[in-house]
Design a protein around this motif. Structure first.
Motif, PDB file in Angstrom:
ATOM      1  N   UNK A  67      -2.745 -14.986  46.085  1.00  0.00           N
ATOM      2  CA  UNK A  67      -2.211 -16.170  45.424  1.00  0.00           C
ATOM      3  C   UNK A  67      -2.030 -17.341  46.360  1.00  0.00           C
ATOM      4  N   UNK A  68      -1.558 -17.051  47.568  1.00  0.00           N
ATOM      5  CA  UNK A  68      -1.365 -18.126  48.547  1.00  0.00           C
ATOM      6  C   UNK A  68      -2.700 -18.738  48.959  1.00  0.00           C
ATOM      7  N   UNK A  69      -3.720 -17.903  49.115  1.00  0.00           N
ATOM      8  CA  UNK A  69      -5.041 -18.425  49.446  1.00  0.00           C
ATOM      9  C   UNK A  69      -5.709 -19.094  48.247  1.00  0.00           C
ATOM     10  N   UNK A  70      -5.507 -18.525  47.070  1.00  0.00           N
ATOM     11  CA  UNK A  70      -6.125 -19.070  45.865  1.00  0.00           C
ATOM     12  C   UNK A  70      -5.494 -20.362  45.382  1.00  0.00           C
ATOM     13  N   UNK A  71      -4.265 -20.628  45.790  1.00  0.00           N
ATOM     14  CA  UNK A  71      -3.605 -21.857  45.351  1.00  0.00           C
ATOM     15  C   UNK A  71      -4.286 -23.091  45.924  1.00  0.00           C
ATOM     16  N   UNK A  74      -7.824 -23.612  42.893  1.00  0.00           N
ATOM     17  CA  UNK A  74      -7.382 -22.948  41.668  1.00  0.00           C
ATOM     18  C   UNK A  74      -8.481 -22.196  40.925  1.00  0.00           C
ATOM     19  N   UNK A  75      -9.732 -22.521  41.186  1.00  0.00           N
ATOM     20  CA  UNK A  75     -10.814 -21.789  40.551  1.00  0.00           C
ATOM     21  C   UNK A  75     -10.898 -20.347  41.014  1.00  0.00           C
ATOM     22  N   UNK A  76     -10.277 -20.042  42.147  1.00  0.00           N
ATOM     23  CA  UNK A  76     -10.310 -18.690  42.704  1.00  0.00           C
ATOM     24  C   UNK A  76      -9.033 -17.914  42.420  1.00  0.00           C
ATOM     25  N   UNK A  77      -8.275 -18.315  41.412  1.00  0.00           N
ATOM     26  CA  UNK A  77      -7.025 -17.634  41.084  1.00  0.00           C
ATOM     27  C   UNK A  77      -7.190 -16.497  40.080  1.00  0.00           C
ATOM     28  N   UNK A  78      -8.405 -16.221  39.640  1.00  0.00           N
ATOM     29  CA  UNK A  78      -8.618 -15.165  38.649  1.00  0.00           C
ATOM     30  C   UNK A  78      -8.161 -13.790  39.153  1.00  0.00           C
ATOM     31  N   UNK A 117       5.698 -14.293  35.829  1.00  0.00           N
ATOM     32  CA  UNK A 117       5.784 -15.728  36.115  1.00  0.00           C
ATOM     33  C   UNK A 117       4.595 -16.179  36.954  1.00  0.00           C
ATOM     34  N   UNK A 118       4.204 -15.357  37.932  1.00  0.00           N
ATOM     35  CA  UNK A 118       3.035 -15.677  38.749  1.00  0.00           C
ATOM     36  C   UNK A 118       1.766 -15.769  37.921  1.00  0.00           C
ATOM     37  N   UNK A 119       1.586 -14.846  36.987  1.00  0.00           N
ATOM     38  CA  UNK A 119       0.395 -14.872  36.133  1.00  0.00           C
ATOM     39  C   UNK A 119       0.378 -16.107  35.239  1.00  0.00           C
ATOM     40  N   UNK A 120       1.526 -16.447  34.678  1.00  0.00           N
ATOM     41  CA  UNK A 120       1.598 -17.617  33.790  1.00  0.00           C
ATOM     42  C   UNK A 120       1.252 -18.894  34.546  1.00  0.00           C
ATOM     43  N   UNK A 121       1.842 -19.077  35.714  1.00  0.00           N
ATOM     44  CA  UNK A 121       1.562 -20.296  36.472  1.00  0.00           C
ATOM     45  C   UNK A 121       0.136 -20.330  37.005  1.00  0.00           C
ATOM     46  N   UNK A 122      -0.424 -19.177  37.336  1.00  0.00           N
ATOM     47  CA  UNK A 122      -1.818 -19.148  37.808  1.00  0.00           C
ATOM     48  C   UNK A 122      -2.770 -19.541  36.689  1.00  0.00           C
ATOM     49  N   UNK A 123      -2.524 -19.057  35.485  1.00  0.00           N
ATOM     50  CA  UNK A 123      -3.369 -19.436  34.341  1.00  0.00           C
ATOM     51  C   UNK A 123      -3.251 -20.926  34.078  1.00  0.00           C
ATOM     52  N   UNK A 129      -6.868 -27.277  36.577  1.00  0.00           N
ATOM     53  CA  UNK A 129      -7.953 -27.619  37.487  1.00  0.00           C
ATOM     54  C   UNK A 129      -9.278 -27.769  36.732  1.00  0.00           C
ATOM     55  N   UNK A 130      -9.520 -26.933  35.736  1.00  0.00           N
ATOM     56  CA  UNK A 130     -10.763 -27.048  34.969  1.00  0.00           C
ATOM     57  C   UNK A 130     -10.754 -28.297  34.099  1.00  0.00           C
ATOM     58  N   UNK A 131      -9.579 -28.714  33.626  1.00  0.00           N
ATOM     59  CA  UNK A 131      -9.487 -29.953  32.834  1.00  0.00           C
ATOM     60  C   UNK A 131      -9.724 -31.178  33.698  1.00  0.00           C
TER      61      UNK A 131
END
Length: 134
Positions: A67-71, A74-78, A117-123, A129-131
């Motif tokens: 998560x820290x690296x993917x933040x 954001x495209x790599x947060x899957x 909470x982590x999953x919700x904020x990552x989504x 980011x996609x928008x």
């Protein structure tokens, strides 16, 4: 970095800290299993919960790092989102099982809520980011 990405990074750092706490607590619980009171089945439940806490702690460390690296991207947060969802479900089930057995393990509830909470904020960060790209 958007505010959602900053939130994901903060949650990931909290997950890292909780992972370390979980591992230390699980090892401590394993080592002191014969002397812990409050469990009706005694040492078996204490040792089982210790193993679950250590495994969840390790998964939280992995999730915190991803998560820290993917933040930053954001495209790599899957993978982080999937891991958080799995952790939320697994910790919720573990908390329910120990509650049914008569043992209250608040650490599993904290782990489940933090992962959710982590999953919700990552989504939300991925969607934001996609928008922005469109």
């Amino acid at each position: 970095m958007s505010s959602l990405c900053k939130t994901v990074k903060i949650i990931s750092l909290i997950m890292l800290a909780m992972g370390v706490v979980g591992i230390v607590y699980g090892v401590y619980q394993w080592m002191t299993a014969p002397v812990i009171e409050g469990f009706e089945q005694g040492q078996v439940y204490v040792r089982a919960s210790a193993v679950l806490v250590v495994v969840c702690g390790i998964l939280f460390l992995v999730g915190g790092v991803s998560g820290a690296l993917g933040a930053n991207n954001p495209g790599k947060l899957k993978p982080y989102t999937v891991l958080c969802a799995i952790l939320a479900i697994a910790n919720g089930i573990a908390a329910a099982l120990f509650l049914i057995a008569g043992a209250f393990m608040p650490l599993f509830f904290v782990f489940a809520i933090l992962a959710l909470v982590g999953a919700v904020f990552a989504v939300r960060a991925r969607k934001d980011a996609s928008n922005r790209l469109l």
